[in-house]
Design an enzyme around this catalytic site. Structure first.
Site, short mmCIF file in Angstrom:
data_model
loop_
_atom_site.label_atom_id
_atom_site.label_comp_id
_atom_site.label_asym_id
_atom_site.label_seq_id
_atom_site.Cartn_x
_atom_site.Cartn_y
_atom_site.Cartn_z
N ASP A 187 0.90 -1.26 -0.15
CA ASP A 187 -0.05 -0.01 -0.10
C ASP A 187 0.73 1.13 -0.06
OD1 ASP A 187 0.91 0.44 2.55
OD2 ASP A 187 -0.93 0.33 3.67
N HIS A 188 0.41 2.26 0.17
CA HIS A 188 1.01 3.64 0.34
C HIS A 188 2.39 3.77 1.46
CE1 HIS A 188 -2.30 4.34 3.01
NE2 HIS A 188 -1.43 5.06 3.63
N CYS A 242 3.19 -3.16 4.00
CA CYS A 242 2.51 -1.90 4.31
C CYS A 242 3.11 -1.20 5.44
CB CYS A 242 0.76 -2.44 4.65
SG CYS A 242 0.84 -3.35 6.66
N THR A 273 2.90 -1.28 8.95
CA THR A 273 3.34 -1.98 10.18
C THR A 273 3.64 -3.61 9.75
OG1 THR A 273 1.07 -2.67 10.69
CG2 THR A 273 2.10 -0.70 11.69
N HIS A 296 10.73 -23.81 9.27
CA HIS A 296 9.94 -24.56 10.27
C HIS A 296 8.47 -24.46 9.46
CE1 HIS A 296 12.33 -24.81 13.79
NE2 HIS A 296 12.95 -25.15 12.75
N ARG A 311 9.59 -33.11 10.24
CA ARG A 311 8.48 -33.14 11.41
C ARG A 311 7.76 -31.80 11.20
NH1 ARG A 311 13.05 -30.99 14.25
NH2 ARG A 311 12.71 -29.26 15.40
N HIS A 312 8.37 -30.80 10.63
CA HIS A 312 7.63 -29.60 10.22
C HIS A 312 6.43 -29.75 9.13
CE1 HIS A 312 10.64 -27.94 12.59
NE2 HIS A 312 11.56 -28.13 11.72
#
Length: 149
Positions: free
Chosen positions: A8-9, A65, A67, A98, A132-133
């Site tokens: 986004d901006h 974005c 955050t 993982h 296992r992951h």
């Protein structure tokens, strides 16, 4: 590798730093917008990046974005996407090793450019550990299928 990228901006300036870095590393970059600092809605760009990866048009994606929070929520609504909001190199490594994250999510207002580029580099260089992951990835996929009706 073909990489979808979108912001986004609030994430535009960081996106414009990451794109040439990816090209220098030999990757093909597909930019899904935005191209201006005019206010816009992050869900649009999260969905575009997520769809490109989910549909197989791009191998991985990067969504940005201010955050990273909002676009992370949006990109993770796309079936088949495991978007990881990473704020350091260790998180980037673990999200790939993982969790087999196929979209890296970054917050432009919480990361410096240098750190962001290091996170991108680690994320791209890290392979999924499998073993296992894989069982856990399968469990995530089962949850997704259960609620996708």
């Amino acid at each position: 590798m073909k990489i979808a990228i979108g912001s986004d901006h609030g994430g535009l300036s960081l996106k414009e730093v990451i794109k040439p870095f990816l090209v220098e590393q030999g990757h093909e970059v597909v930019d899904f917008g935005t191209a201006t600092t005019d206010s816009c809605d992050y869900p649009i760009y999260g969905e575009r990046v997520g769809e490109a990866v989910s549909f197989g048009d791009c191998e991985r994606g990067i969504a940005i974005c201010g955050t990273g929070l909002g676009i992370s929520m949006a990109v993770n609504k796309v079936p088949g996407i495991r978007g990881a909001l990473c704020t350091n190199e260790f998180m980037a490594e673990m999200s790939r090793a993982h969790n087999d994250a196929n979209v890296l999510v970054l917050g432009a207002r919480v990361l410096g450019e240098g750190l962001a580029l290091r996170i991108v580099a680690v994320w791209l260089a890290t392979e999924f550990a499998g073993d296992r992951h894989q069982r856990r990835i399968d469990e995530i996929t089962a949850i997704e299928k259960k609620y996708s009706k």
